[in-house]
Design a protein around this motif. Structure first.
Motif, PDB file in Angstrom:
ATOM      1  N   GLN A 117       0.819  -1.209   0.000  1.00 16.61           N
ATOM      2  CA  GLN A 117       0.000   0.000   0.000  1.00 16.61           C
ATOM      3  C   GLN A 117       0.855   1.263   0.000  1.00 16.61           C
ATOM      4  OE1 GLN A 117      -2.573  -0.798   3.357  1.00 16.61           O
ATOM      5  NE2 GLN A 117      -4.125  -1.730   2.032  1.00 16.61           N
ATOM      6  N   LEU A 118       1.968   1.243   0.726  1.00 16.31           N
ATOM      7  CA  LEU A 118       2.879   2.391   0.703  1.00 16.31           C
ATOM      8  C   LEU A 118       3.470   2.583  -0.687  1.00 16.31           C
ATOM      9  CD1 LEU A 118       4.719   2.012   4.113  1.00 16.31           C
ATOM     10  CD2 LEU A 118       3.239   3.904   3.423  1.00 16.31           C
ATOM     11  N   THR A 121       3.973   8.049  -4.807  1.00 16.90           N
ATOM     12  CA  THR A 121       3.992   9.335  -5.513  1.00 16.90           C
ATOM     13  C   THR A 121       3.285  10.408  -4.693  1.00 16.90           C
ATOM     14  OG1 THR A 121       4.064   8.203  -7.629  1.00 16.90           O
ATOM     15  CG2 THR A 121       3.381  10.504  -7.666  1.00 16.90           C
ATOM     16  N   GLU A 122       2.134  10.061  -4.128  1.00 16.49           N
ATOM     17  CA  GLU A 122       1.380  10.998  -3.293  1.00 16.49           C
ATOM     18  C   GLU A 122       2.218  11.431  -2.088  1.00 16.49           C
ATOM     19  OE1 GLU A 122      -2.442  10.738  -0.258  1.00 16.49           O
ATOM     20  OE2 GLU A 122      -2.036   9.081  -1.624  1.00 16.49           O
ATOM     21  N   ILE A 123       2.881  10.484  -1.470  1.00 17.18           N
ATOM     22  CA  ILE A 123       3.697  10.777  -0.293  1.00 17.18           C
ATOM     23  C   ILE A 123       4.911  11.615  -0.681  1.00 17.18           C
ATOM     24  CG2 ILE A 123       5.143   9.700   1.495  1.00 17.18           C
ATOM     25  CD1 ILE A 123       3.033   7.364   1.433  1.00 17.18           C
ATOM     26  N   TRP A 156       4.141   3.879  13.249  1.00 19.65           N
ATOM     27  CA  TRP A 156       4.316   4.809  12.130  1.00 19.65           C
ATOM     28  C   TRP A 156       4.848   6.114  12.712  1.00 19.65           C
ATOM     29  CZ3 TRP A 156       2.157   3.766   7.069  1.00 19.65           C
ATOM     30  CH2 TRP A 156       1.541   2.515   6.977  1.00 19.65           C
ATOM     31  N   VAL A 157       5.905   6.642  12.127  1.00 26.80           N
ATOM     32  CA  VAL A 157       6.536   7.859  12.624  1.00 26.80           C
ATOM     33  C   VAL A 157       6.604   8.878  11.493  1.00 26.80           C
ATOM     34  CG1 VAL A 157       8.614   8.840  13.667  1.00 26.80           C
ATOM     35  CG2 VAL A 157       7.931   6.492  14.231  1.00 26.80           C
ATOM     36  N   PRO A 208      -2.606   4.344  10.844  1.00 25.64           N
ATOM     37  CA  PRO A 208      -3.057   5.732  10.767  1.00 25.64           C
ATOM     38  C   PRO A 208      -3.471   6.103   9.349  1.00 25.64           C
ATOM     39  CG  PRO A 208      -0.684   5.655  10.714  1.00 25.64           C
ATOM     40  CD  PRO A 208      -1.168   4.239  10.922  1.00 25.64           C
ATOM     41  N   ASP A 209      -4.239   7.149   9.236  1.00 28.24           N
ATOM     42  CA  ASP A 209      -4.564   7.729   7.946  1.00 28.24           C
ATOM     43  C   ASP A 209      -3.291   8.404   7.418  1.00 28.24           C
ATOM     44  OD1 ASP A 209      -5.581  10.645   6.713  1.00 28.24           O
ATOM     45  OD2 ASP A 209      -6.620   8.856   5.954  1.00 28.24           O
ATOM     46  N   VAL A 210      -2.874   8.041   6.221  1.00 32.38           N
ATOM     47  CA  VAL A 210      -1.623   8.570   5.657  1.00 32.38           C
ATOM     48  C   VAL A 210      -1.686  10.092   5.553  1.00 32.38           C
ATOM     49  CG1 VAL A 210      -0.108   8.590   3.646  1.00 32.38           C
ATOM     50  CG2 VAL A 210      -1.016   6.435   4.485  1.00 32.38           C
TER      51      VAL A 210
END
Length: 142
Positions: A11-12, A17-19, A109-110, A131-133
């Motif tokens: 999923q990551l 690209t969004e991240i 998640w950090v 968490p919600d990205v």
């Protein structure tokens, strides 16, 4: 990694690209041996746009107090709609190698800002809690 870790990594990769467009970078730490990760990715011809940091000795986990769940039941949580498909997937895999490391390790998640300061830490309550990205990205860039 375990089936849930594999799903998280997949999923990551899909949202990379969004991240990246948000100015963030992904670092994934797993308890697996590097050779195991390379073999696992090669089986499915998977090329990730980010690196997986292998920590089979759990030095990073210990240094940053990333603990395991109190029990395997706590790790799995109580949402059978999420737990059942994971077990079905594991059963269907048949010859899949067992996951490495602590089987009761909860994800963390950090979000670290561009200045290197930790902006947000999300300690998952169970294996399926994430968490919600967008919220995590917002925390990193506020």
């Amino acid at each position: 990694g375990c089936p849930t870790c594999r799903l998280d990594v997949h999923q990551l990769a899909q949202r990379y690209t969004e991240i990246q467009d948000a100015g963030a970078q992904i670092y994934v730490v797993m308890q697996s041996d590097p050779e195991h990760i390379h073999k696992d990715l090669a089986k499915t011809n998977t090329v990730l746009p980010f690196e997986i940091i292998c920590d089979p000795d759990r030095k990073l986990y210990d240094r940053f107090n990333i603990f395991t769940a109190d029990s395997m039941l706590d790790m799995l949580g109580s949402d059978l709609e999420k737990v059942a498909p994971m077990f079905m997937s594991m059963m269907a895999g048949g010859n899949q190698e067992p996951p490495e490391g602590a089987q009761d390790q909860l994800p963390v998640w950090v979000a670290i800002g561009a200045d290197g300061i930790i902006r947000s830490v999300y300690r998952c309550k169970d294996l399926f809690d994430a968490p919600d990205v967008q919220a995590l990205l917002g925390a990193a860039f506020c």
